[in-house]
Write an enzyme that holds these catalytic residues in place. Structure first.
Site, PDB file in Angstrom:
ATOM      1  N   TYR A  56       0.122  -1.749   7.100  1.00 17.91           N
ATOM      2  CA  TYR A  56      -0.571  -0.714   6.349  1.00 17.91           C
ATOM      3  C   TYR A  56      -0.891   0.443   7.296  1.00 17.91           C
ATOM      4  CZ  TYR A  56      -1.237  -4.577   3.036  1.00 17.91           C
ATOM      5  OH  TYR A  56      -1.041  -5.644   2.191  1.00 17.91           O
ATOM      6  N   ARG A 212      -1.599  -2.479 -10.036  1.00 19.52           N
ATOM      7  CA  ARG A 212      -1.440  -1.216  -9.291  1.00 19.52           C
ATOM      8  C   ARG A 212      -2.103  -0.058 -10.032  1.00 19.52           C
ATOM      9  NH1 ARG A 212       1.943  -3.121  -5.550  1.00 19.52           N
ATOM     10  NH2 ARG A 212       3.466  -4.684  -6.183  1.00 19.52           N
ATOM     11  N   GLY A 213      -3.224  -0.375 -10.678  1.00 21.80           N
ATOM     12  CA  GLY A 213      -4.003   0.627 -11.386  1.00 21.80           C
ATOM     13  C   GLY A 213      -3.641   0.769 -12.852  1.00 21.80           C
TER      14      GLY A 213
END
Length: 328
Positions: A56, A212-213
């Protein structure tokens, strides 16, 4: 917040995924101060499991988490991951390339790098980010077991592994948790994988528990996503699939109205209702969204509501543009 067990590891019932603070989503890395406030607020609300990875950023997310946890390290469980970069040389000046690798020398460099960036002498939960089909899983877990003996990691985790691979790994050293995508948006772990986890006493940590939203209802059309947002290339967010997948969101919204909660809270409450060995890690970089997500622990769905949600159709489209690294 009530706690749950991932094998013998106690954590809050809802964790925090920190990936989006530094990578992949539009605006990632643009407001570290707000991200740090979010992490601090999470601790105050009883969140104890914080999830990051060397990939990340790469690397910057671990550094951000370390900055946020200064003076509070002993209050939390840090989970990080290796295996999406191939490392060479020593940990001081490593060279690396993007690519799945659990080669022994690469794993050692990855571990030392994560320890250094996180500013800690041990990692509570260390995941193999993706199974490397070129290295026997027994060898990988054997090396991680050695790190446990050295005191550098406390628990071993895997991600997106098949039931057969989990069994082989667990026979070498107890696996504490499997992290895989699981939600009303992705039901892949149900069946062999989840059955195997429960037989062996391994916890499940669902990532992307809000699709993912998508399941929040905040994304209403593909053009809501910026071009630099990785979801814009995700098959499930393409025009035709998007329209079909809105049926799931509409149903979640309907039950949110029934319980007086938000769609995000209903989606998380459904996951929590699947078993007390499940600890989702919704990601956010904003305090308001964090507070909403944590509030899901107080949302109680009726058996009928859980059943109706469970009966929803599966999403249209693959989870990723390239699914070749999933489920080894």
């Amino acid at each position: 917040m009530q706690t749950r067990k991932l094998a013998d590891l106690d954590v809050g019932a809802i964790g925090l995924g920190t990936m989006g603070m530094s990578a992949f989503y539009s605006g990632a890395g643009s407001d570290d101060a707000e991200s740090i406030r979010t992490i601090h607020r999470a601790i105050d609300l009883g969140v104890t499991l914080f999830d990051t990875a060397e990939a990340y950023g790469p690397y910057t997310n671990e550094e951000l988490l370390a900055e946020a946890l200064k003076g509070r390290r002993d209050d939390v469980v840090i989970a990080t991951k290796f295996g999406l970069y191939k490392h060479e040389a020593d940990e001081e000046t490593p060279t690396q390339t993007r690519g799945i690798s659990s080669a022994p020398e690469s794993v050692r460099v990855a571990l030392e790098g994560s320890l250094r960036r996180l500013g800690t002498d041990h990692i509570d939960l260390y995941y193999q980010h993706r199974v490397d089909p070129s290295i026997p899983i027994e060898d990988v877990i054997g090396q991680l077991a050695g790190f446990v003996q050295e005191g550098k990691i406390r628990h071993i985790g895997m991600s997106e592994a098949s039931a057969a691979t989990i069994r082989k790994a667990h026979a070498v050293h107890p696996i504490t948790a499997l992290q895989s995508e699981y939600s009303l948006w992705t039901r892949d772990p149900e069946g062999d994988v989840l059955d195997t986890l429960r037989e062996l006493g391994i916890g499940l940590v669902p990532y992307s528990p809000l699709g993912r939203g998508f399941l929040t209802g905040a994304i209403t059309k593909p053009s809501d996503l910026d071009a630099d947002d990785f979801r814009s290339a995700n098959p499930r967010f393409q025009e035709e699939a998007f329209a079909a997948n809105m049926r799931i969101v509409d149903a979640v919204k309907g039950i949110a109205d029934e319980v007086g909660g938000t769609p995000a809270q209903v989606a998380l409450a459904w996951l929590l209702a699947q078993g007390d060995d499940i600890v989702p890690i919704p990601g956010t970089k904003r305090v308001t969204r964090l507070e909403e997500n944590v509030g899901a622990a107080d949302v109680t769905l009726s058996a009928d509501q859980v059943e109706r949600l469970s009966a929803l159709p599966l999403p249209t489209g693959d989870r990723y543009p390239d699914m070749s690294s999933i489920g080894h």
